[in-house]
Design an enzyme around this catalytic site. Structure first.
Site, PDB file in Angstrom:
ATOM      1  N   ASP A 145       4.042   1.572  -1.509  1.00 61.05           N
ATOM      2  CA  ASP A 145       4.695   1.821  -2.619  1.00 61.05           C
ATOM      3  C   ASP A 145       4.052   0.703  -3.746  1.00 61.05           C
ATOM      4  O   ASP A 145       4.335  -0.350  -3.932  1.00 61.05           O
ATOM      5  CB  ASP A 145       6.065   1.366  -2.794  1.00 61.05           C
ATOM      6  CG  ASP A 145       6.696   1.709  -3.851  1.00 61.05           C
ATOM      7  OD1 ASP A 145       6.069   1.854  -5.060  1.00 61.05           O
ATOM      8  OD2 ASP A 145       8.102   1.227  -4.000  1.00 61.05           O
ATOM      9  N   LYS A 146       2.675   1.151  -4.100  1.00 61.49           N
ATOM     10  CA  LYS A 146       1.676   0.276  -4.814  1.00 61.49           C
ATOM     11  C   LYS A 146       2.490  -0.269  -6.256  1.00 61.49           C
ATOM     12  O   LYS A 146       2.255  -1.278  -6.720  1.00 61.49           O
ATOM     13  CB  LYS A 146       0.698   1.083  -5.198  1.00 61.49           C
ATOM     14  CG  LYS A 146      -0.433   1.246  -3.978  1.00 61.49           C
ATOM     15  CD  LYS A 146      -1.574   1.903  -4.357  1.00 61.49           C
ATOM     16  CE  LYS A 146      -2.566   2.433  -3.276  1.00 61.49           C
ATOM     17  NZ  LYS A 146      -2.939   1.163  -2.641  1.00 61.49           N
ATOM     18  N   MET A 156      -8.567   4.051  -1.083  1.00 61.13           N
ATOM     19  CA  MET A 156      -8.041   4.260  -2.239  1.00 61.13           C
ATOM     20  C   MET A 156      -8.343   3.498  -3.364  1.00 61.13           C
ATOM     21  O   MET A 156      -8.903   3.903  -4.643  1.00 61.13           O
ATOM     22  CB  MET A 156      -6.527   3.948  -2.078  1.00 61.13           C
ATOM     23  CG  MET A 156      -5.479   4.790  -0.874  1.00 61.13           C
ATOM     24  SD  MET A 156      -5.610   6.347  -1.223  1.00 61.13           S
ATOM     25  CE  MET A 156      -4.582   6.593  -2.590  1.00 61.13           C
ATOM     26  N   GLY A 157      -8.860   2.148  -3.143  1.00 59.33           N
ATOM     27  CA  GLY A 157      -9.540   1.431  -3.878  1.00 59.33           C
ATOM     28  C   GLY A 157      -8.607   0.677  -5.035  1.00 59.33           C
ATOM     29  O   GLY A 157      -9.174   0.556  -6.075  1.00 59.33           O
ATOM     30  N   PHE A 158      -7.400   0.279  -4.358  1.00 63.55           N
ATOM     31  CA  PHE A 158      -6.556  -0.520  -5.285  1.00 63.55           C
ATOM     32  C   PHE A 158      -5.999   0.260  -6.620  1.00 63.55           C
ATOM     33  O   PHE A 158      -5.884  -0.482  -7.868  1.00 63.55           O
ATOM     34  CB  PHE A 158      -7.137  -1.882  -5.851  1.00 63.55           C
ATOM     35  CG  PHE A 158      -7.018  -3.036  -4.902  1.00 63.55           C
ATOM     36  CD1 PHE A 158      -6.457  -2.859  -3.637  1.00 63.55           C
ATOM     37  CD2 PHE A 158      -7.606  -4.256  -5.166  1.00 63.55           C
ATOM     38  CE1 PHE A 158      -6.346  -3.894  -2.460  1.00 63.55           C
ATOM     39  CE2 PHE A 158      -7.499  -5.330  -4.360  1.00 63.55           C
ATOM     40  CZ  PHE A 158      -6.741  -5.059  -3.182  1.00 63.55           C
ATOM     41  N   THR A 192      -0.755  -2.976  -3.813  1.00 58.20           N
ATOM     42  CA  THR A 192      -1.532  -4.191  -4.285  1.00 58.20           C
ATOM     43  C   THR A 192      -1.329  -3.711  -5.950  1.00 58.20           C
ATOM     44  O   THR A 192      -2.046  -2.797  -6.459  1.00 58.20           O
ATOM     45  CB  THR A 192      -2.693  -4.439  -4.125  1.00 58.20           C
ATOM     46  OG1 THR A 192      -2.756  -4.866  -2.615  1.00 58.20           O
ATOM     47  CG2 THR A 192      -3.481  -5.704  -4.765  1.00 58.20           C
ATOM     48  N   ASN A 207      -8.118   5.560   4.638  1.00 59.02           N
ATOM     49  CA  ASN A 207      -8.046   5.529   3.214  1.00 59.02           C
ATOM     50  C   ASN A 207      -9.066   4.792   2.679  1.00 59.02           C
ATOM     51  O   ASN A 207      -9.667   3.508   3.284  1.00 59.02           O
ATOM     52  CB  ASN A 207      -6.767   4.985   2.794  1.00 59.02           C
ATOM     53  CG  ASN A 207      -6.497   3.390   2.509  1.00 59.02           C
ATOM     54  OD1 ASN A 207      -6.912   2.953   1.639  1.00 59.02           O
ATOM     55  ND2 ASN A 207      -6.195   2.503   3.649  1.00 59.02           N
ATOM     56  N   GLY A 231       0.849  -1.347  -0.012  1.00 65.73           N
ATOM     57  CA  GLY A 231       0.083  -0.122   0.166  1.00 65.73           C
ATOM     58  C   GLY A 231       0.835   1.298  -0.098  1.00 65.73           C
ATOM     59  O   GLY A 231       0.425   2.203  -0.614  1.00 65.73           O
ATOM     60  N   GLY A 255      -2.993   2.646  11.657  1.00 60.38           N
ATOM     61  CA  GLY A 255      -2.145   3.320  12.576  1.00 60.38           C
ATOM     62  C   GLY A 255      -2.221   2.906  14.144  1.00 60.38           C
ATOM     63  O   GLY A 255      -3.040   1.852  14.487  1.00 60.38           O
ATOM     64  N   ASN A 310     -11.919  -1.560   0.709  1.00 58.57           N
ATOM     65  CA  ASN A 310     -12.286  -0.419  -0.481  1.00 58.57           C
ATOM     66  C   ASN A 310     -12.632  -0.989  -1.686  1.00 58.57           C
ATOM     67  O   ASN A 310     -12.759  -0.302  -2.960  1.00 58.57           O
ATOM     68  CB  ASN A 310     -10.921   0.479  -0.359  1.00 58.57           C
ATOM     69  CG  ASN A 310     -10.699   0.898   1.125  1.00 58.57           C
ATOM     70  OD1 ASN A 310     -11.985   1.522   1.638  1.00 58.57           O
ATOM     71  ND2 ASN A 310      -9.624   1.028   1.204  1.00 58.57           N
ATOM     72  N   THR A 311     -12.740  -2.368  -1.678  1.00 63.39           N
ATOM     73  CA  THR A 311     -12.981  -2.937  -3.108  1.00 63.39           C
ATOM     74  C   THR A 311     -14.285  -3.762  -2.972  1.00 63.39           C
ATOM     75  O   THR A 311     -14.281  -4.689  -1.967  1.00 63.39           O
ATOM     76  CB  THR A 311     -12.163  -3.843  -3.739  1.00 63.39           C
ATOM     77  OG1 THR A 311     -10.861  -3.115  -4.043  1.00 63.39           O
ATOM     78  CG2 THR A 311     -12.736  -4.484  -5.046  1.00 63.39           C
ATOM     79  N   LYS A 327      -3.008 -12.307   3.013  1.00 64.21           N
ATOM     80  CA  LYS A 327      -3.296 -11.287   3.956  1.00 64.21           C
ATOM     81  C   LYS A 327      -4.649 -11.148   4.238  1.00 64.21           C
ATOM     82  O   LYS A 327      -5.391 -10.954   3.134  1.00 64.21           O
ATOM     83  CB  LYS A 327      -2.924 -10.100   3.083  1.00 64.21           C
ATOM     84  CG  LYS A 327      -2.856  -8.520   3.919  1.00 64.21           C
ATOM     85  CD  LYS A 327      -2.279  -7.496   3.422  1.00 64.21           C
ATOM     86  CE  LYS A 327      -2.049  -6.402   4.389  1.00 64.21           C
ATOM     87  NZ  LYS A 327      -1.374  -5.274   3.838  1.00 64.21           N
ATOM     88  N   SER A 333       1.590   3.047   8.241  1.00 65.59           N
ATOM     89  CA  SER A 333       1.169   4.622   8.852  1.00 65.59           C
ATOM     90  C   SER A 333       1.943   5.038   9.692  1.00 65.59           C
ATOM     91  O   SER A 333       2.336   6.121   9.688  1.00 65.59           O
ATOM     92  CB  SER A 333      -0.271   4.280   9.630  1.00 65.59           C
ATOM     93  OG  SER A 333      -1.043   3.732   8.653  1.00 65.59           O
ATOM     94  N   SER A 345      -8.899  -5.926   1.905  1.00 68.80           N
ATOM     95  CA  SER A 345      -9.049  -4.509   1.515  1.00 68.80           C
ATOM     96  C   SER A 345     -10.570  -4.290   1.520  1.00 68.80           C
ATOM     97  O   SER A 345     -11.384  -4.924   1.125  1.00 68.80           O
ATOM     98  CB  SER A 345      -8.662  -3.861   0.098  1.00 68.80           C
ATOM     99  OG  SER A 345      -8.852  -2.728  -0.050  1.00 68.80           O
ATOM    100  N   ASN A 367      -4.650  -6.153   7.816  1.00 72.11           N
ATOM    101  CA  ASN A 367      -5.028  -4.848   7.024  1.00 72.11           C
ATOM    102  C   ASN A 367      -5.655  -3.862   7.743  1.00 72.11           C
ATOM    103  O   ASN A 367      -5.658  -3.990   9.192  1.00 72.11           O
ATOM    104  CB  ASN A 367      -5.884  -5.195   5.674  1.00 72.11           C
ATOM    105  CG  ASN A 367      -5.640  -4.419   4.357  1.00 72.11           C
ATOM    106  OD1 ASN A 367      -5.290  -3.287   4.580  1.00 72.11           O
ATOM    107  ND2 ASN A 367      -5.553  -5.091   3.482  1.00 72.11           N
TER     108      ASN A 367
END
Length: 341
Positions: free
Chosen positions: A62-63, A110-112, A83, A108, A60, A255, A173-174, A205, A306, A171, A234
């Site tokens: 460094d995607k 972000m959504g991949f 990812t 976050n 996450g 965090g 967020n998907t 994960k 984080s 995740s 996660n």
């Protein structure tokens, strides 16, 4: 820890500051810097895969693999990029990354977002690793009609390049992605991915929001499928008491406020597995003492993300220095001796 650039970065939008940090790390990788000294007491391993030290960068950060060498230069024993999804995707609408300064946390959604497998793997292939281990974290595209096929494509493409590959099904967020953590869907996914990995270690994960029954199911499936390690965990969709104005934002929380939950879920997975599978701890790790606590609870590796936002690039060496001191204090000659001790 002194972090002189933090006020400047915190004056910027969180996602812009993140991108600038990665760019700076990419530039730093091209500059000469002293190699980290190897310390036998910090050595650890998962199966046949050895690590110079147990501290890793969580996926996450460094995607797309643009700062791999710079991150290794900070002292990390492992860097997990991604990812990565088979097809590039832009992710969710901005703003989607929020600092919770008063809580030392991040939310976050972000959504991949990533540039896709092909571009990410091209960078991974040429990145110098030194004594570090490179993990590649793979996922499914949001609009995929066959998510298992997306994971198989990711595993098969990444396995020849990575030191290990991680299947990310945690995740929040998907939409629907976490459904793969359960029952027949999980069994089907793991069977397909283990058939695609060749001899490369494969990690799984999972989320810290799993209940006891779900943890039992994940552990059973992972052991039966000969997964090499479980990463717990996660971000969380739960919300402990938070003080920051951004606390109501949707997405995954990471965090410091995640530490207690992540620590408990690590213990739950260790209890369910009885030590039959290696564990990697993530979530709220921000010091040598917390890293040591997770190792003593059963983790062979620990990952941070984080905490780097708040502590800066010196965090890795501080954690490793303190971890070495704690291991020596308790008479351990390497990390492996301390795992679940």
């Amino acid at each position: 820890m002194s972090y002189p650039l933090r006020p400047l970065l915190f004056a910027l939008d969180a996602e812009r500051a993140h991108a600038l940090t990665l760019k700076a790390l990419g530039v730093r990788a091209k500059l000469p810097y002293p190699a980290a000294k190897l310390n036998p007491r910090l050595a650890t391993r998962i199966g046949s895969l050895s690590f110079a030290n147990p501290l890793g960068v969580a996926a996450g950060l460094d995607k797309d693999g643009v700062a791999i060498e710079g991150l290794f230069g900070l002292g990390f024993g492992a860097v997990e990029m991604g990812t990565l999804t088979p097809v590039p995707q832009s992710g969710n609408a901005k703003p989607r990354l929020f600092r919770l300064v008063a809580d030392r946390a991040v939310i976050n959604r972000m959504g991949f977002n990533n540039g896709g497998l092909e571009a990410g793997l091209a960078r991974a292939r040429i990145a110098a690793r030194g004594t570090g281990r490179l993990g590649i974290n793979v996922g499914a595209n949001k609009d995929a009609t066959d998510r298992v096929a997306d994971y198989v494509a990711g595993v098969s493409a990444a396995a020849p390049i990575a030191d290990y590959v991680t299947i990310n099904i945690s995740s929040p967020n998907t939409p629907g992605l976490r459904d793969l953590q359960h029952g027949a869907a999980l069994d089907e996914l793991l069977a397909a991915c283990t058939g695609a990995r060749g001899d490369t270690p494969l990690f799984l994960k999972v989320a810290p929001d799993l209940d006891a029954a779900a943890i039992d199911g994940v552990v059973r499936a992972a052991i039966e499928s000969r997964i090499d390690a479980i990463i717990m965990g996660n971000t969380t969709i739960s919300r402990p008491a938070l003080r920051s104005p951004q606390a109501g934002e949707t997405g995954g929380l990471s965090g410091a406020p995640l530490a207690a939950l992540a620590r408990q879920r690590l213990a739950d997975v260790r209890g369910a597995s009885g030590g039959a599978i290696a564990l990697i701890a993530a979530g709220g790790i921000d010091s040598g003492a917390e890293a040591y606590a997770r190792i003593r609870a059963g983790a062979s590796l620990v990952q941070v993300y984080s905490a780097l936002v708040f502590e800066g690039p010196g965090l890795a060496r501080c954690i490793l220095h303190d971890l070495d001191r704690l291991l020596a204090r308790d008479g351990f000659t390497d990390v492996a001796q301390a795992v679940a001790a």
